[in-house]
Design an enzyme around this catalytic site. Structure first.
Site, PDB file in Angstrom:
ATOM      1  N   ASP A  56       0.989  -1.362  -0.124  1.00  0.00           N
ATOM      2  CA  ASP A  56      -0.089   0.069   0.062  1.00  0.00           C
ATOM      3  C   ASP A  56       0.779   1.541   0.050  1.00  0.00           C
ATOM      4  O   ASP A  56       1.720   1.431   0.875  1.00  0.00           O
ATOM      5  CB  ASP A  56      -1.022   0.039   1.281  1.00  0.00           C
ATOM      6  N   ARG A  58       0.339   4.253   1.049  1.00  0.00           N
ATOM      7  CA  ARG A  58       0.163   4.940   2.146  1.00  0.00           C
ATOM      8  C   ARG A  58       1.036   4.577   3.382  1.00  0.00           C
ATOM      9  O   ARG A  58       1.103   5.230   4.526  1.00  0.00           O
ATOM     10  CB  ARG A  58      -1.215   5.022   2.507  1.00  0.00           C
ATOM     11  N   HIS A 110      -1.367  -2.437   8.298  1.00  0.00           N
ATOM     12  CA  HIS A 110      -1.836  -1.176   8.597  1.00  0.00           C
ATOM     13  C   HIS A 110      -3.381  -1.117   8.471  1.00  0.00           C
ATOM     14  O   HIS A 110      -3.860  -2.250   7.857  1.00  0.00           O
ATOM     15  CB  HIS A 110      -1.210  -0.200   7.491  1.00  0.00           C
ATOM     16  N   CYS A 113      -6.657  -1.303   5.130  1.00  0.00           N
ATOM     17  CA  CYS A 113      -5.980  -2.306   4.158  1.00  0.00           C
ATOM     18  C   CYS A 113      -6.836  -2.695   3.138  1.00  0.00           C
ATOM     19  O   CYS A 113      -7.597  -3.358   3.599  1.00  0.00           O
ATOM     20  CB  CYS A 113      -5.079  -3.201   4.718  1.00  0.00           C
TER      21      CYS A 113
END
Length: 297
Positions: A56, A58, A110, A113
Site C-alpha cells: 500500500d 500509504r 496497517h 488495508c
C-alpha cells in the site's frame, strides 16, 4: 471521447514527470546537505532491520520511521503476508539473516488495508489475487467470531489487520532459516507493528510468542551441527564446554526475553523519545544479564 483520452493521457504524463522531477529535487537536497552522500551510500548497506510490509502506497516504511536509505531492508507484498512456500520472501529472509546479519524482523500491517477488506468479502477480485487473499481468509476464518462482534466496518478491518500481523509473526518463527539462526548463535527478534493510517502512529503489538521455543512443538526443528574440521583437542574442549553450559540457542533465547523486559521497563524513564538509550540504562541491563544469566561482556 478522443479528447477525453488525450486529456487523461496528458494528465498522467504530468504525474509521471512529477516523479522524475521529485528525484532531481531529492538529489539536490541530499547533496546540499552532504556532497558525499551518494558516494557513501554506494559503498554498501548495513541495515539493522528486515521489514516485511504491505505494498500500500500509504505505508512507506522509511518515511513513517524517519530512516534513511540503507537503514531498513524491505520486502513488501499485498497485505504483508509471509507464505511459507513463497520463494521470493524466503530468499529475502535468508539474505537478511545470513548475509546482512540483521537481528530484527518486523511484520508491519496497517489500518484501512484494501487486501484485508477484500478478504472479508465473498466478491471475487480475480485470478491470482483470489488465491493470494486465501492466506488472509484463513486468518479471518480463525478469528471471525471476535472480528464480527465489531459493528463498524473500519474497526473490523483493523482487527483483522492486527490478527494478520500476529499470524505472520508466527509464520516467520516457523521459518527454518530463522530457527536455524538461533541454533547457530545468531538470535533474531521478530516484532509485529500496526501502522494506523488515520493517525500516523505505529502500534507495537504484544505477542506472546517472542522466542522460537514458545511455538508449538509441531513446528520446532532440530538441525544437525555444522560440520567443521577441528583439531581433536579443540573438539574435546568444545564438547566438554557444551556439557557444562546451556545450549547457545537457549542462552540467547533467555537473553532476548530478559532484554525485552528490562529495556522496556528502563526506557520508560527516558523523557525524550528521540534520545539515545543512556549509559546508565545500558549498564543496568548488562548488570541484570550478568547476574541472572551469567553473560559476560
Amino acid at each position: 471521447m478522443q479528447n477525453q483520452i488525450v486529456h487523461e493521457s496528458i494528465s498522467e504524463m504530468k504525474k509521471y514527470a512529477k516523479a522524475l522531477q521529485g528525484n532531481k529535487n531529492y538529489v539536490a537536497k541530499k547533496t546540499a546537505e552532504d556532497p558525499e552522500y551518494f558516494r557513501k551510500l554506494s559503498q554498501g548497506q548495513n541495515p539493522k532491520y528486515l521489514l516485511i510490509g504491505c505494498s500500500d502506497s500509504r505505508a512507506p516504511p522509511n518515511e513513517i520511521t524517519e530512516t534513511d536509505p540503507g537503514e531498513i531492508f524491505i520486502h513488501r507484498n499485498i497485505a504483508n503476508v509471509v507464505v511459507p512456500t513463497d520463494l521470493n520472501i524466503n530468499c529475502v529472509i535468508q539474505y537478511a539473516i545470513e548475509h546482512l546479519k540483521v537481528h530484527n524482523i518486523v511484520i508491519m500491517g496497517h489500518t484501512f488495508c484494501g487486501g484485508v477488506k477484500a478478504a472479508m468479502k465473498q466478491d471475487s477480485v480475480g485470478g491470482l489475487l483470489d488465491l493470494w487473499l486465501n492466506n488472509l481468509k484463513l486468518v479471518y476464518e480463525k478469528h471471525q467470531e471476535l472480528i464480527n462482534q465489531l459493528e463498524d466496518e473500519d474497526d473490523r478491518v483493523a482487527c483483522l489487520a492486527h490478527m494478520n500481523v500476529r499470524e505472520q509473526v508466527l509464520n516467520v518463527w516457523k521459518n527454518p532459516i530463522v530457527q536455524k539462526s538461533w541454533q547457530d548463535g545468531h538470535p533474531v527478534m521478530v516484532h509485529g507493528w500496526l501502522f494506523r493510517v488515520e493517525t500516523g502512529f505505529i502500534e507495537e503489538l504484544e505477542i506472546e510468542e517472542s522466542i522460537p521455543t514458545n511455538l508449538s512443538k509441531v513446528f520446532q526443528l532440530n538441525f544437525k551441527p555444522t560440520q567443521t574440521h577441528k583439531p581433536k583437542q579443540q573438539k574435546d574442549d568444545n564438547e566438554e564446554e557444551r556439557s557444562r553450559s546451556p545450549s547457545i540457542r537457549k542462552r540467547f533465547q533467555r537473553m532476548q526475553s530478559r532484554l525485552e523486559t528490562e529495556i522496556k521497563r528502563l526506557t520508560i524513564t527516558l523523557q525524550d523519545p528521540n534520545q539515545e538509550v543512556e549509559k546508565d540504562v545500558i549498564d543496568q541491563v548488562s548488570e541484570v544479564l550478568q547476574k541472572d544469566l551469567g553473560i559476560q561482556n
